[in-house]
Design an enzyme around this catalytic site. Structure first.
Site, mmCIF file in Angstrom:
data_model
loop_
_atom_site.group_PDB
_atom_site.id
_atom_site.type_symbol
_atom_site.label_atom_id
_atom_site.label_comp_id
_atom_site.label_asym_id
_atom_site.label_seq_id
_atom_site.Cartn_x
_atom_site.Cartn_y
_atom_site.Cartn_z
ATOM 1 N N ASP A 206 -0.568 -5.221 -20.449
ATOM 2 C CA ASP A 206 -0.843 -3.795 -20.317
ATOM 3 C C ASP A 206 0.276 -2.988 -20.972
ATOM 4 O OD1 ASP A 206 -2.481 -1.692 -18.838
ATOM 5 O OD2 ASP A 206 -0.480 -1.236 -18.094
ATOM 6 N N GLU A 268 -2.774 -4.726 -24.941
ATOM 7 C CA GLU A 268 -2.955 -3.317 -25.281
ATOM 8 C C GLU A 268 -1.748 -2.912 -26.111
ATOM 9 O OE1 GLU A 268 -3.913 0.758 -22.807
ATOM 10 O OE2 GLU A 268 -2.373 -0.560 -22.037
#
Ligand code: NOJ
Ligand code: MG
Length: 534
Positions: A206, A268
């Site tokens: 993330d 990400e």
């Protein structure tokens, strides 16, 4: 039976990866929230569908202010989802079904009730004093600089016990960890090993592009394109995002996972096409699969799509394996933008491009954005930065398995409303319809498994013209032509050599040799044609 290919690489190069927001997939205990046991009960569906791996949004203990991306304990399962034993059962059952499991790794921040933060914020002399990003007030007593939180307002929050500010890229309740601290890095490595030892197949990292912030805490400049943008985007985040030092953190995370052969890191990243290539690494490897959302950002016409695809292939390093993502828990449902007929075309594009396809639960039934009444809004972004139409709840609403009022998702009150049942896409109805978009996703994944050329073959663009996006996939002597009509009216397509139709997005044509080296594509139709060796 699948053809072997000379080029067969690691499993994640052949895999189709399915993102599941656990809380919205299947509830098993009537609390209105999806859980591990619910997902376990849906493995048959995943197997039937034909995905090779699932990526689960965070399953860890969390106050759930931000869909679980606010973690209170990295090594336990949230009670709403089940237990570590339920997790082990799920992992075992998915592996038995030949489905790999990717967990979300959230290394940038914890929840503010995480034991690390409680200790770090207790005093400047605590053992974990330097595990988060602390700074003294500016001379006027205000925040140390102008950095903004992505969820609105200043990125700095005052802590009375330390008489200092801490930085939070996202919510006040999500303090950022200090990746300059070797002890913190080691602690995250331990978290990774905890899950890798249990047998997970990899992580989706993330917010990997924001792990390091400028050491000098320099102010971010004003964004010259600020007009109309939500307030958090009115700065150009040069000192908080995508700092070169961040790459070292990603390389560190990669080294940990490389201790476990056959595991994969996706992530990400700073997704702009000109930056994405850097996330693969140079002399030291970084992510195996930096997530590429370019198809979602493209205009929906043949020329723009070709330009988008070419730009991406040109931007990634030669050794890099490509990635294509068409949906996710932060992204507006693309079916709402392009409509179902073109969603079918997109499915064919996704499954026939060179690279690993990712899609989000519900994309396979052509799910659109679900209307969420204002009093049911959950997304903290929408609560803090309302009015920009960027609420993420419409994509995160529960799966509709059937047309009953709670869609087969729960016997209780669903945590977010489902799409109203009338006319809403649902799995059961589409499983009964051999020409549904669900049937198309499934058929495409099966074809991809059968044809090594679609998985590993080279990609050769043909000129996009007359609203048709076309390309060839090549593998040794094998050639497959994909032609996608982005228009709603028929378009003629010519090629050279003899061909055999393998599939139409309409799922109504037999697979058979074509009489001519041309075809009249119907409106919104895509076709896959196998070409005879020339
Ligand atoms: C990225 C996640 O994808 C998003 O859903 C979340 O809000 C932010 N990280 C902050 O945790
Ligand atoms: Mg539940």
């Amino acid at each position: 039976m699948s053809e072997a290919s000379r080029n067969e690489g690691a499993w994640w190069e052949s895999a189709v990866i399915y993102e599941i927001a656990l809380i919205s997939f299947q509830d098993s205990d009537g609390d209105g929230k999806g859980d591990l046991a619910g997902l376990t009960s849906r493995i048959d569906y995943l197997k039937w569908l034909g995905v090779d791996a699932v990526w689960l949004t965070p399953v860890y203990k969390s106050p759930f202010r931000d869909l679980g991306y606010d973690i209170s304990d990295y090594c336990s399962i949230d009670r709403a989802f089940g237990s570590l034993e339920a997790f082990d059962r799920l992992l075992k059952a998915l592996h038995a079904a030949d489905i790999r499991v990717i967990l979300d790794l959230v290394p940038n921040h914890t929840a503010n009730d995480h034991a690390w933060f409680i200790e770090s914020s207790s005093s400047r002399n605590s053992a974990k004093a330097d595990w988060y990003i602390w700074a003294d007030a500016a001379e006027n007593g205000g925040p140390p600089n102008n950095w903004l939180s992505r969820f609105g307002g200043s990125g700095w929050e005052w802590c009375e016990a330390r008489r200092q500010y801490y930085y939070h890229s996202f919510l006040v309740e999500q303090p950022d960890l200090n990746w300059r601290n070797p002890q913190l890095r080691a602690a995250i490595a331990d978290v990774m090993r905890f899950w890798l030892d249990r047998g997970v197949d990899g992580f989706r990292v993330d917010a990997s592009a924001v792990l390091i912030k400028d050491a000098l805490l320099r102010d971010n400049p004003h964004n010259p394109q600020a007009k109309g943008k939500p307030p958090p985007q009115r700065q150009t985040p040069v000192f908080t995002d995508d700092r070169p030092e961040t790459m070292d953190c990603i390389e560190f995370i990669r080294e940990v996972i490389d201790g476990y052969p056959g595991r994969m890191l996706c992530g990400e990243v700073q997704g702009k096409t000109d930056r994405i290539g850097h996330f693969y690494g140079n002399d030291r490897p970084r992510l195996h699969l930096p997530l590429n959302f370019a198809l979602l950002d493209s205009q929906w016409d043949a020329l723009s799509l070709q330009a988008t695809i070419d730009a991406y292939f040109n931007a990634i390093p030669d050794h890099a394996w490509p990635v294509w993502v068409i949906g996710g828990h932060d992204k507006q449902r693309i079916a709402s933008q392009i409509g179902e007929p073109q969603m079918r075309v997109l499915a064919m594009l996704l499954m026939t491009l060179r690279g690993t396809p990712f899609f989000f639960m519900g994309d396979e039934i052509g799910r659109k954005r679900v209307p969420i009444p204002p009093d049911r809004v959950h997304d903290p972004f929408e609560k803090l930065v309302p009015g920009y139409g960027l609420c993420r709840d419409p994509e995160r609403a529960p799966m509709r398995w059937d047309d009953s009022s709670n869609g087969g998702f729960t016997t209780g009150d669903p945590w977010l409303p489902l799409e109203p049942r009338d006319g809403a896409a649902n799995v059961a109805a589409q499983q009964r319809d051999p020409r549904s978009i669900l049937a198309l996703f499934r058929a495409l994944m099966r074809l991809r498994r059968e044809r090594a050329c679609l998985r590993h073959g080279g990609y050769e663009p043909l000129r996009a013209q007359n609203d048709v996006l076309a390309y060839r996939r090549t593998d040794g002597g094998k050639e497959i032509l994909v032609a996608l009509n982005i228009a709603a009216e028929p378009r003629k397509l010519h090629w050279q050599g003899r061909g055999r139709l393998l599939m139409s997005t309409h799922l109504d044509l037999p697979s058979e040799p074509l009489p001519d080296a041309s075809i009249l594509l119907r409106g919104n139709e895509g076709v896959i044609i196998e070409l005879e060796p020339r």
